[in-house]
Motif scaffolding. Structure first.
Motif, PDB file in Angstrom:
ATOM      1  N   GLY B 119       0.826  -1.213   0.000  1.00 47.31           N
ATOM      2  CA  GLY B 119       0.000   0.000   0.000  1.00 47.31           C
ATOM      3  C   GLY B 119       0.854   1.254   0.000  1.00 47.31           C
ATOM      4  O   GLY B 119       0.601   2.189  -0.750  1.00 47.31           O
ATOM      5  N   ALA B 122       2.606   1.908  -3.448  1.00 45.34           N
ATOM      6  CA  ALA B 122       1.814   1.814  -4.680  1.00 45.34           C
ATOM      7  C   ALA B 122       2.016   2.999  -5.620  1.00 45.34           C
ATOM      8  O   ALA B 122       2.170   2.818  -6.815  1.00 45.34           O
ATOM      9  CB  ALA B 122       0.337   1.663  -4.333  1.00 45.34           C
ATOM     10  N   SER B 123       2.029   4.207  -5.076  1.00 45.13           N
ATOM     11  CA  SER B 123       2.097   5.344  -5.999  1.00 45.13           C
ATOM     12  C   SER B 123       3.521   5.810  -6.262  1.00 45.13           C
ATOM     13  O   SER B 123       3.730   6.808  -6.933  1.00 45.13           O
ATOM     14  CB  SER B 123       1.222   6.499  -5.494  1.00 45.13           C
ATOM     15  OG  SER B 123       1.519   6.789  -4.172  1.00 45.13           O
ATOM     16  N   LYS B 126       6.626   1.586 -10.256  1.00 42.80           N
ATOM     17  CA  LYS B 126       5.976   1.276 -11.527  1.00 42.80           C
ATOM     18  C   LYS B 126       5.040   0.086 -11.330  1.00 42.80           C
ATOM     19  O   LYS B 126       3.986  -0.010 -11.940  1.00 42.80           O
ATOM     20  CB  LYS B 126       7.049   0.956 -12.572  1.00 42.80           C
ATOM     21  CG  LYS B 126       6.521   0.734 -13.967  1.00 42.80           C
ATOM     22  CD  LYS B 126       7.669   0.588 -14.955  1.00 42.80           C
ATOM     23  CE  LYS B 126       7.141   0.227 -16.341  1.00 42.80           C
ATOM     24  NZ  LYS B 126       8.242  -0.072 -17.270  1.00 42.80           N
ATOM     25  N   TYR B 127       5.431  -0.814 -10.447  1.00 42.38           N
ATOM     26  CA  TYR B 127       4.639  -2.006 -10.176  1.00 42.38           C
ATOM     27  C   TYR B 127       5.092  -2.570  -8.838  1.00 42.38           C
ATOM     28  O   TYR B 127       6.249  -2.421  -8.460  1.00 42.38           O
ATOM     29  CB  TYR B 127       4.883  -3.053 -11.285  1.00 42.38           C
ATOM     30  CG  TYR B 127       4.018  -4.283 -11.189  1.00 42.38           C
ATOM     31  CD1 TYR B 127       2.639  -4.204 -11.342  1.00 42.38           C
ATOM     32  CD2 TYR B 127       4.581  -5.527 -10.949  1.00 42.38           C
ATOM     33  CE1 TYR B 127       1.841  -5.338 -11.263  1.00 42.38           C
ATOM     34  CE2 TYR B 127       3.790  -6.669 -10.872  1.00 42.38           C
ATOM     35  CZ  TYR B 127       2.419  -6.565 -11.033  1.00 42.38           C
ATOM     36  OH  TYR B 127       1.629  -7.678 -10.956  1.00 42.38           O
ATOM     37  N   ASN B 128       4.170  -3.199  -8.122  1.00 41.20           N
ATOM     38  CA  ASN B 128       4.599  -3.919  -6.930  1.00 41.20           C
ATOM     39  C   ASN B 128       3.752  -5.157  -6.741  1.00 41.20           C
ATOM     40  O   ASN B 128       2.664  -5.282  -7.308  1.00 41.20           O
ATOM     41  CB  ASN B 128       4.596  -3.029  -5.683  1.00 41.20           C
ATOM     42  CG  ASN B 128       3.206  -2.571  -5.282  1.00 41.20           C
ATOM     43  OD1 ASN B 128       2.205  -3.145  -5.662  1.00 41.20           O
ATOM     44  ND2 ASN B 128       3.151  -1.516  -4.497  1.00 41.20           N
ATOM     45  N   ILE B 147       9.545  -5.696 -15.983  1.00 36.75           N
ATOM     46  CA  ILE B 147       8.768  -4.457 -15.956  1.00 36.75           C
ATOM     47  C   ILE B 147       9.662  -3.265 -15.627  1.00 36.75           C
ATOM     48  O   ILE B 147       9.538  -2.185 -16.201  1.00 36.75           O
ATOM     49  CB  ILE B 147       7.595  -4.593 -14.965  1.00 36.75           C
ATOM     50  CG1 ILE B 147       6.576  -5.586 -15.536  1.00 36.75           C
ATOM     51  CG2 ILE B 147       6.942  -3.244 -14.693  1.00 36.75           C
ATOM     52  CD1 ILE B 147       5.454  -5.939 -14.593  1.00 36.75           C
ATOM     53  N   ARG B 152       9.058   2.711 -20.320  1.00 36.21           N
ATOM     54  CA  ARG B 152       9.622   3.718 -19.434  1.00 36.21           C
ATOM     55  C   ARG B 152      10.075   3.015 -18.172  1.00 36.21           C
ATOM     56  O   ARG B 152       9.271   2.419 -17.457  1.00 36.21           O
ATOM     57  CB  ARG B 152       8.579   4.769 -19.092  1.00 36.21           C
ATOM     58  CG  ARG B 152       9.138   5.793 -18.126  1.00 36.21           C
ATOM     59  CD  ARG B 152       8.146   6.875 -17.866  1.00 36.21           C
ATOM     60  NE  ARG B 152       8.665   7.841 -16.923  1.00 36.21           N
ATOM     61  CZ  ARG B 152       8.025   8.955 -16.613  1.00 36.21           C
ATOM     62  NH1 ARG B 152       6.872   9.214 -17.182  1.00 36.21           N
ATOM     63  NH2 ARG B 152       8.530   9.797 -15.762  1.00 36.21           N
ATOM     64  N   ASP B 303       6.693   6.936 -23.119  1.00 35.98           N
ATOM     65  CA  ASP B 303       5.517   6.844 -22.254  1.00 35.98           C
ATOM     66  C   ASP B 303       4.405   7.705 -22.854  1.00 35.98           C
ATOM     67  O   ASP B 303       4.461   8.930 -22.795  1.00 35.98           O
ATOM     68  CB  ASP B 303       5.881   7.326 -20.845  1.00 35.98           C
ATOM     69  CG  ASP B 303       4.697   7.291 -19.891  1.00 35.98           C
ATOM     70  OD1 ASP B 303       3.569   6.980 -20.343  1.00 35.98           O
ATOM     71  OD2 ASP B 303       4.902   7.563 -18.695  1.00 35.98           O
ATOM     72  N   SER B 305       1.534   8.399 -21.937  1.00 35.05           N
ATOM     73  CA  SER B 305       0.769   9.261 -21.031  1.00 35.05           C
ATOM     74  C   SER B 305       1.483  10.589 -20.785  1.00 35.05           C
ATOM     75  O   SER B 305       0.916  11.511 -20.212  1.00 35.05           O
ATOM     76  CB  SER B 305       0.493   8.553 -19.703  1.00 35.05           C
ATOM     77  OG  SER B 305       1.673   8.431 -18.951  1.00 35.05           O
ATOM     78  N   GLU B 306       2.745  10.713 -21.199  1.00 29.87           N
ATOM     79  CA  GLU B 306       3.452  11.989 -21.045  1.00 29.87           C
ATOM     80  C   GLU B 306       3.072  12.989 -22.133  1.00 29.87           C
ATOM     81  O   GLU B 306       3.265  14.192 -21.969  1.00 29.87           O
ATOM     82  CB  GLU B 306       4.973  11.769 -21.070  1.00 29.87           C
ATOM     83  CG  GLU B 306       5.537  11.161 -19.791  1.00 29.87           C
ATOM     84  CD  GLU B 306       5.274  12.019 -18.572  1.00 29.87           C
ATOM     85  OE1 GLU B 306       5.034  13.237 -18.712  1.00 29.87           O
ATOM     86  OE2 GLU B 306       5.289  11.461 -17.456  1.00 29.87           O
TER      87      GLU B 306
END
Lengths: 165, 562
Positions: B119, B122-123, B126-128, B147, B152, B303, B305-306
């Motif tokens: 938790g 998380a932010s 990139k992944y956990n 990953i 990116r 990426d 989303s950039e």
């Protein structure tokens, strides 16, 4: 200007923590969720989520891209409102001590093609399904009769025709 | 299928990823895995604080281009990693962190040293993922490495409950893993390349802004070829420093809040701005509304989303920077002639350079930070790696330390993590033992991770720390001077510690030069000796870093003095 509500549907891995990761993304980037619904698919390893968001086109685009980037999110799509059917359900408990209001309540439920799920001497629980705006309208109508409590499910949606996620 | 414990499977998984070094600390919930390192050739570098371990892995990754690995126990061990993995992630550095966790039946019961690190992280990853059975370990490790180092790049955390490390199970090691939801876009769309090339072909005043993505994709030579073909000036973001040699005639310097006047002015006048592997951070763009208003912007990024996140662009190329630059150059070669070094645009560049030539200030009575940094450069081999701390020291390093190759200027750009530079230098030294590594530090930053001296000395990973010591949190003090009417608060650090004694206490060497000759001698000795050395250089506490674009202003509004 009032922002339009957009609906984004996406497929995710059906496993613990995914809902947290999705909502955490919205929280962290400051996107406001109007409603979110989740349910497993016929393939139990997958789940489909539907999020309604009030935001401008640029933000919606960012949300779609950020969701798409998540490892747990398999497919994501902003649904075109014209090519989409949307439904939400509300359960609502109305005060019916007054026989007049009881009659009016039953009339409203009828008008909105609702179902009566439970009848008690002094209250009824009804179910109404429809577009979110229809649910809003129904709630406004029965408000004066005495709403004891209500629970909305949030929006779920499918595209029309052969379109799919 | 083989029958083994989770810990054994973990070690074998690392070996399969060709990991030869990890940085970490032990602790209760990771003891089974630590024990299994006894039977492996993987080198375990013992940090003295988990934050240091994460920064070491990050420095290792940035210097080498390979994945950096760090490891910690549960609870405080895991939370101490947080700053490190956040720093790596925002700078797109491939770091994989492993944490111990309390046994599965204790999870959720607030057990001793239990923290919900999944938790928490998380932010900032990139992944956990938390593994729940020994047989999940090989797949989780493989996924983490895949990953972290594709698309990116970024940090990935794998949380392993203690009983999962101890239990034995039949398991196997997958050669590949795939996730339905994990995609990245390396190969650029040819149509996007066409559009970008069309825009560039018409440009009269083309400019390139190169970010960390150029370094991450090893695209420096492609960048140079394109810049030289178009005769386009190149500015670098802080993360892009090193993408083009500092002494290249087309290099305009860094851009942004503490960019050169030349780079920031050119960005304002360019008619086409090609931005490669950069994410338009506020420190790079200044006021977004005033950013490069005369140009059409082309954005290359891996990426998607950039694109259009911070700055609206005219056209984009989603994909790997190396492939994208190559594709654009191929197209341009067909439709445009080589640019001329005598073009009006390059004359303009020359004008800016002469107009804003930074005057050499004398060192009397204090050392001046810019000349200390230049002296350091003079006595370092050309291939030396420099890391920086954060604040004034970092900006002086960015402005005045010439860098000749990618992966030789390493700095915490996105997060601005004080205390990053020193452990990162140790990680870089582990990656490149043949190269001199120097941390350009401030006294405030160095204080945050100075306990890494123990690791540097005990693990024989010698680095040089050059402290620009103003007894201040220098950048905080600079802002208080410029924007808060000189009302210093929580900025003065006082006279302690004695950094020479501190170095000596750890078995390192310390110098405190009093003049330039002594400074030169100290640097030479440190480079030659290959012993961990702290060089404490007293500088003027009142010195500001200029040029500076005040926060919220456009890049052309730079100040050159207070």
């Amino acid at each position: 200007m009032e922002m339009p509500i957009s609906t984004i549907a996406f497929l995710v891995e059906n496993k613990p923590g995914v809902l947290f990761n999705v909502t955490n993304l919205f929280r962290r980037r400051g996107f406001n969720i109007e409603s979110i619904t989740v349910g497993p698919l016929e393939n139990p390893e997958l789940a489909r989520m539907t999020v309604s968001v009030k935001a401008d086109a640029k933000i919606i685009n960012q949300i779609v891209e950020q969701l798409d980037k998540m490892v747990d999110v398999i497919k994501v799509k902003r649904l075109d409102p014209i090519r989409t059917v949307m439904r939400e359900m509300v359960l609502i408990k109305l005060n019916t001590i007054d026989p007049m209001s009881r009659e009016e309540a039953l009339r409203c439920v009828n008008e909105y093609h609702g179902l009566i799920l439970n009848i008690e001497p002094d209250s009824i629980v009804v179910e109404v399904t429809g577009e979110p705006s229809t649910i809003d309208e129904f709630i406004r109508k029965v408000q004066p009769l005495g709403v004891i409590e209500l629970s909305r499910t949030g929006v779920t949606a499918l595209e029309k025709g052969h379109l799919k996620l | 299928m083989v029958y083994m414990t989770g810990a054994e499977a973990f070690i074998k998984s690392l070996e399969k990823e060709k990991v030869d070094i990890i940085f970490g600390l032990s602790g209760g919930a990771i003891l089974p895995i630590c024990d299994a390192f006894n039977d492996s050739d993987i080198r375990f570098v013992l940090a003295r604080h988990e934050q240091g371990a994460a920064h070491m892995a990050d420095g290792y990754a940035r210097a080498s281009g390979r994945i950096g690995v760090c490891l910690a126990t549960s609870g405080p061990g895991a939370t101490n990693l947080v700053t490190g993995i956040a720093t790596a992630n925002i700078d797109s550095s491939p770091v994989v962190a492993f944490t111990g966790q309390v046994p599965r039946d204790m999870i959720g019961r607030d057990a001793f040293q239990e923290v919900d690190i999944i938790g928490v992280s998380a932010s900032i990853t990139k992944y956990n993922i938390q593994v729940r059975r020994p047989k999940e370990i090989p797949r989780a490790v493989k996924a983490a490495f895949h990953i972290s180092n594709t698309g990116r790049k970024g940090s990935v955390l794998v949380d392993i409950p203690k009983d999962v490390q101890t239990l034995s199970e039949e398991l196997d090691f997958p050669e590949k893993v795939s996730f339905k939801g994990y995609r990245f876009f390396e190969e650029p769309d040819p149509r996007e390349l066409d559009w970008a090339a069309t825009l560039l072909a018409r440009a009269q005043k083309p400019m390139i802004m190169a970010g960390g993505g150029v370094i991450a994709s090893n695209a420096s030579s492609e960048l140079l070829k394109l810049a030289e073909f178009m005769m386009a000036p190149v500015a670098t973001t802080l993360m892009g420093k090193g993408a083009i040699p500092s002494d290249h005639p087309l290099y305009a310097g860094g851009c942004g809040m503490h960019g050169t006047c030349e780079a920031n002015s050119l960005i304002g006048e360019a008619d086409v701005l090609l931005v490669v592997g950069a994410r338009f951070s506020d420190r790079t763009t200044g006021s977004i509304q005033e950013f490069s208003t005369n140009s059409k912007i082309i954005h290359i990024d891996i990426d998607r989303s950039e694109i259009d996140k911070n700055v609206e662009t005219v056209t984009r190329v989603v994909g790997d920077a190396k492939l994208a630059l190559n594709g654009i150059l191929k197209r341009l070669e067909k439709v445009r002639r080589t640019g001329s070094p005598e073009s009006p645009w390059l004359k303009r560049m020359k004008e800016f350079r002469e107009q804003y030539a930074m005057s050499e200030s004398k060192d009397n009575p204090h050392f001046k930070a810019p000349s200390v940094v230049k002296t350091l450069r003079k006595f370092l081999p050309r291939n030396a790696i420099v890391t920086t701390e954060v604040g004034q020291c970092q900006m002086w390093a960015a402005l005045y330390f010439d860098t000749y190759a990618p992966r030789t200027f390493l700095t915490s750009g996105g997060l601005g993590t004080m205390g990053w530079g020193f452990p990162a230098a140790i990680g870089a030294k582990a990656a490149r033992p043949d190269v001199t590594v120097v941390d350009i530090a401030g006294d405030g930053s160095f204080g945050m991770t100075e306990n890494s001296l123990a690791t540097s000395v005990e693990e024989d990973l010698p680095v040089i720390v050059l402290i620009l010591n103003n007894r201040m949190l220098g950048m905080v003090a600079q802002w208080q001077r410029l924007f808060y009417g000189r009302r210093y608060i929580a900025a003065k650090l006082g006279k302690t510690p004695d950094f020479v004694k501190l170095a000596e206490a750890y078995g390192a060497v310390g110098f405190q030069p009093g003049n330039t000759v002594e400074l030169e001698k100290a640097i030479k000795e440190a480079v030659d000796s290959e012993v961990t050395t702290v060089i404490d250089v007293p500088i003027d506490p009142e010195e500001n870093v200029f040029p500076m674009v005040p926060p919220g202003r456009g890049l052309k509004d730079f100040l050159v003095e207070a």
